[in-house]
Design a protein around this motif. Structure first.
Motif, PDB file in Angstrom:
ATOM      1  N   UNK A 213      34.687  13.928  43.040  1.00 50.61           N
ATOM      2  CA  UNK A 213      33.343  13.705  42.521  1.00 50.61           C
ATOM      3  C   UNK A 213      33.223  12.295  41.941  1.00 50.61           C
ATOM      4  N   UNK A 214      32.160  11.593  42.331  1.00 50.30           N
ATOM      5  CA  UNK A 214      31.881  10.291  41.754  1.00 50.30           C
ATOM      6  C   UNK A 214      32.680   9.149  42.338  1.00 50.30           C
ATOM      7  N   UNK A 215      33.486   9.400  43.352  1.00 53.91           N
ATOM      8  CA  UNK A 215      34.324   8.347  43.951  1.00 53.91           C
ATOM      9  C   UNK A 215      33.842   8.080  45.378  1.00 53.91           C
ATOM     10  N   UNK A 216      33.725   6.799  45.746  1.00 57.26           N
ATOM     11  CA  UNK A 216      33.399   6.406  47.115  1.00 57.26           C
ATOM     12  C   UNK A 216      34.472   5.468  47.633  1.00 57.26           C
ATOM     13  N   UNK A 217      34.767   5.568  48.920  1.00 57.16           N
ATOM     14  CA  UNK A 217      35.874   4.812  49.505  1.00 57.16           C
ATOM     15  C   UNK A 217      35.448   4.152  50.808  1.00 57.16           C
ATOM     16  N   UNK A 218      36.110   3.051  51.126  1.00 58.85           N
ATOM     17  CA  UNK A 218      35.999   2.391  52.434  1.00 58.85           C
ATOM     18  C   UNK A 218      37.402   1.949  52.824  1.00 58.85           C
ATOM     19  N   UNK A 219      37.813   2.363  54.047  1.00 58.33           N
ATOM     20  CA  UNK A 219      39.143   2.025  54.560  1.00 58.33           C
ATOM     21  C   UNK A 219      40.257   2.434  53.592  1.00 58.33           C
ATOM     22  N   UNK A 220      40.091   3.589  52.970  1.00 56.22           N
ATOM     23  CA  UNK A 220      41.128   4.131  52.099  1.00 56.22           C
ATOM     24  C   UNK A 220      41.204   3.509  50.725  1.00 56.22           C
ATOM     25  N   UNK A 221      40.294   2.591  50.381  1.00 52.50           N
ATOM     26  CA  UNK A 221      40.287   1.945  49.064  1.00 52.50           C
ATOM     27  C   UNK A 221      39.049   2.359  48.282  1.00 52.50           C
ATOM     28  N   UNK A 222      39.192   2.490  46.979  1.00 52.03           N
ATOM     29  CA  UNK A 222      38.081   2.886  46.121  1.00 52.03           C
ATOM     30  C   UNK A 222      37.096   1.723  45.999  1.00 52.03           C
ATOM     31  N   UNK A 223      35.834   1.982  46.337  1.00 53.34           N
ATOM     32  CA  UNK A 223      34.795   0.941  46.264  1.00 53.34           C
ATOM     33  C   UNK A 223      33.714   1.266  45.242  1.00 53.34           C
ATOM     34  N   UNK A 224      33.659   2.494  44.763  1.00 57.44           N
ATOM     35  CA  UNK A 224      32.633   2.843  43.775  1.00 57.44           C
ATOM     36  C   UNK A 224      33.148   3.964  42.885  1.00 57.44           C
ATOM     37  N   UNK A 225      32.871   3.843  41.581  1.00 54.30           N
ATOM     38  CA  UNK A 225      33.146   4.897  40.599  1.00 54.30           C
ATOM     39  C   UNK A 225      31.835   5.164  39.884  1.00 54.30           C
ATOM     40  N   UNK A 226      31.223   6.321  40.170  1.00 54.12           N
ATOM     41  CA  UNK A 226      29.883   6.638  39.677  1.00 54.12           C
ATOM     42  C   UNK A 226      29.940   7.963  38.917  1.00 54.12           C
ATOM     43  N   UNK A 227      30.108   7.889  37.621  1.00 53.67           N
ATOM     44  CA  UNK A 227      30.211   9.079  36.769  1.00 53.67           C
ATOM     45  C   UNK A 227      29.084   9.022  35.740  1.00 53.67           C
ATOM     46  N   UNK A 228      27.922   9.474  36.147  1.00 54.75           N
ATOM     47  CA  UNK A 228      26.720   9.351  35.323  1.00 54.75           C
ATOM     48  C   UNK A 228      26.326  10.697  34.730  1.00 54.75           C
ATOM     49  N   UNK A 229      25.849  10.656  33.472  1.00 57.04           N
ATOM     50  CA  UNK A 229      25.273  11.832  32.794  1.00 57.04           C
ATOM     51  C   UNK A 229      26.206  13.026  32.831  1.00 57.04           C
ATOM     52  N   UNK A 230      27.468  12.825  32.482  1.00 55.82           N
ATOM     53  CA  UNK A 230      28.459  13.897  32.480  1.00 55.82           C
ATOM     54  C   UNK A 230      28.979  14.214  31.076  1.00 55.82           C
ATOM     55  N   UNK A 231      28.393  13.613  30.060  1.00 55.83           N
ATOM     56  CA  UNK A 231      28.835  13.830  28.681  1.00 55.83           C
ATOM     57  C   UNK A 231      30.296  13.445  28.491  1.00 55.83           C
ATOM     58  N   UNK A 232      30.728  12.383  29.172  1.00 56.46           N
ATOM     59  CA  UNK A 232      32.099  11.912  29.054  1.00 56.46           C
ATOM     60  C   UNK A 232      32.286  11.165  27.745  1.00 56.46           C
ATOM     61  N   UNK A 233      33.456  11.318  27.143  1.00 60.90           N
ATOM     62  CA  UNK A 233      33.765  10.604  25.909  1.00 60.90           C
ATOM     63  C   UNK A 233      35.197  10.092  25.976  1.00 60.90           C
TER      64      UNK A 233
END
Length: 636
Positions: free
Chosen positions: A52-72
């Motif tokens: 969840x919240x991770x996007x990849x291109x060619x096996x490498x992480x290109x996006x980390x999108x963790x929005x509105x999850x009450x993370x602390x």
């Protein structure tokens, strides 16, 4: 050339490991239950990520999108140093604290959104080195200090409003092109040297006063609106209650008149044949209990019981007087738990979207369903048929369904762990039920003996015995409706040739096995509005990449002695999910293989720590056999 390729592979593997370790560090910082359950296994496979919240291109992480999850939590300065291919980063609407991270190693970053958190300290000057930065949103934090002199031509979106920044806004072309709202509610100033040194301020006492007055008026308006809404709701409730009291009064008078007529006939020595006139309509009985329902009388008909069924002996009148609790709305209609006075509860299923059937055809098909008698099949107790209403009555399974048992309460203290011995018992019971359906003479007339096998149709009775429900209903449903709603019609053969068979049941059983083994939500079981995972494809990729240990649910992967049995069941599941129906095993063979698996003696004494189990050699030693199962299946 080979040397260059080898060096590339080594470097790629190193980057992959470093990024996975960094993501695990983020997971441990946040300690979020959903991330703990989901961030396991392969984080990237080519251009796809199953996290969840991770996007990849060619096996490498290109996006980390963790929005509105009450993370602390507080992230370290170098939390993202290894993500050299990172393009987008968003933690919008969380409760992350500490300083803004250092992005000097993330030269490909284009979009950063850290708004609405609890970040403190200055805006780091490392952001000035990001030549491709297009959007930087830091509003609604507690940042202090001055604004760095951003001057990247690519930067078109900037927002630092609602912080505690101070000092002059640098006069770079980029910052001058940003609107004044981006700096609102700070102690900042911007001076225009071309206009006699005029300065513009992002906040002033007069603006604050106006804002306070506007806020007070807004609060009073909202309070007034809420008061009006509450009065309307109260009026509607009173009106509805009054109407139901009047309706109940009329019904009571009508029932009393019928009873007087029957008593008069009996007293005169005559005979009276009383026919129950009813089809079932559910309505709320607020005076007794908000969770109860009452059944009203409408049309002719009565319950027809299917042979010598335990719990029979009540009639339609008993059902009419029963209180009912809604259990849910399924593919074939809504179900209700009816509590009879002095008797065991039953489940009433109101069927919908049936194909046109006469009373005789309906009775014949239901008799075929009732003839299926097996300890792991939920027996049909009775049915009701009228022009406008068709009901099925089943025995009530006290301990609910397998979907709630597997997925319910994850991450809470109230959850009862679903260990391997219990899961093995479940898959054996379901396999025996399907074997019976596939080889029973009566069910051989159905194109697919079950057709809609999924977790919510597997029930647990008062003894935790597995009973399969909703079998045989494909004979009552029109094919276009079945193709849209039933799991068997999601099989590869229906997509390819528009055909289904008993091997389609085997495919759905394989999907069910994978969901029980992984603990992940399958695309076939996911409720409306929730995205599930194509487990057949995901597990095959995980096995091919030799991430076998990451496949299994945490609740069972910590059991050392269960590892061999889990791998055997995984082998069975992969064979069942073969895209070629002819290569799938028969249910008799599956039952034999499952019965040969040894269970664990004690779930409590078998538990290990998470790290010990996931690296246990019992997984890696047997993983090669799984690779052989999937090696020649290019159609996955």
């Amino acid at each position: 050339m080979i040397l260059v390729f080898s060096l590339y592979c080594c470097c790629f593997a190193q980057f992959y490991e470093e990024e996975r370790d960094a993501l695990y560090a983020l997971k441990h910082t946040f300690e979020d239950p959903s991330l703990n359950d989901n961030w396991n296994g392969l984080q990237c496979y080519r251009n796809t990520s199953f996290w969840d919240g991770i996007q990849c291109i060619n096996g490498r992480v290109t996006a980390i999108l963790l929005e509105s999850r009450n993370l602390s939590g507080k992230l370290s300065a170098d939390a993202f140093a290894v993500f050299s291919e990172l393009v987008s980063l968003s933690f919008r609407n969380n409760s992350i604290s500490g300083f803004i991270m250092d992005f000097i190693s993330n030269q490909n970053l284009k979009d950063i959104n850290l708004s609405n958190n609890m970040l403190i300290g200055p805006i780091p000057t490392s952001l000035l080195a990001l030549n491709f930065l297009e959007s930087l949103q830091l509003q609604d934090n507690y940042l202090t200090g001055t604004i760095p002199p951003f001057n990247q031509p690519s930067l078109t979106v900037l927002n630092v409003s609602n912080n505690q920044l101070s000092g002059p806004i640098p006069g770079t072309p980029t910052l001058r092109s940003i609107g004044a709202s981006a700096y609102y509610n700070n102690s900042l100033s911007m001076c225009d040297s071309s206009n006699s040194g005029t300065c513009y301020y992002t906040s002033s006492p007069s603006e604050s006063k106006k804002k306070s007055i506007a806020t007070i008026f807004l609060v009073f308006d909202v309070i007034g609106l809420i008061a009006v809404i509450l009065l309307l709701i109260l009026y509607c409730k009173k009106s509805r209650k009054l109407k139901k009291l009047i309706q109940t009064h009329h019904l009571s008078e009508k029932d009393h008149e019928e009873e007087l007529e029957l008593e008069a006939a009996a007293g005169a020595g005559g005979s009276s044949c009383y026919k129950n006139e009813s089809s079932i309509i559910i309505q709320t009985d607020e005076e007794n209990n908000n969770n109860k329902r009452v059944f009203e009388k409408q049309e002719k008909g009565n319950l027809i019981f299917m042979g010598d069924i335990e719990g029979a002996g009540f009639d339609m009148n008993d059902l009419l007087r029963a209180s009912a609790e809604g259990l849910g709305k399924g593919l074939f209609g809504s179900s209700y738990k009816a509590t009879l006075e002095g008797r065991a509860a039953v489940v009433v299923k109101r069927l919908r979207d049936l194909k046109p059937l006469s009373n005789e055809d309906f009775t014949r098909l239901l008799q075929m369903i009732a003839d299926q008698k097996h300890p792991n099949l939920l027996p049909l107790v009775a049915y009701y048929y009228s022009k406008d209403e068709k009901l099925l009555v089943y025995k009530y399974a006290k301990h609910g369904n397998l979907f709630d048992r597997l997925h319910g309460g994850r991450g809470t203290r109230e959850r009862i762990l679903f260990r391997w011995s219990s899961r093995l018992s479940v898959v054996r019971g379901v396999a025996r039920a399907l074997e019976y359906l596939h080889h029973n003479a009566s069910s051989s007339q159905w194109p697919i003996p079950h057709g809609n096998l999924k977790l919510s149709n597997i029930l647990l009775d008062e003894n935790d015995t597995v009973v399969v429900s909703d079998y045989g209903l494909t004979s009552l449903i029109a094919i276009p409706v079945a193709a849209q709603r039933m799991v068997a019609y999601k099989s590869p053969e229906y997509h390819n040739s528009k055909r289904v068979s008993s091997k389609s049941d085997v495919w759905t059983y394989g999907c069910l096995l994978l969901e029980i083994l992984t603990g992940r939500l399958s695309v076939h079981s996911a409720p409306p509005g929730i995205n599930g995972v194509d487990l057949c494809s995901w597990v095959h990729r995980a096995v091919r990449e030799e991430w076998t240990a990451e496949i299994f649910d945490m609740e069972i992967s910590v059991q050392r002695s269960a590892a061999a049995g889990m791998l055997k069941v995984l082998q069975v599941a992969m064979r069942c999910c073969d895209k070629n129906p002819e290569k799938r095993p028969e249910m008799t063979e599956i039952v034999r293989e499952l019965d040969s698996i040894k269970g664990v003696e004690s779930d409590e004494d078998d538990e290990l720590s998470m790290d010990q189990s996931l690296t246990d050699e019992s997984f890696s030693t047997n993983a090669s056999s799984l690779m052989l199962v999937g090696a020649d299946r290019k159609s996955w």
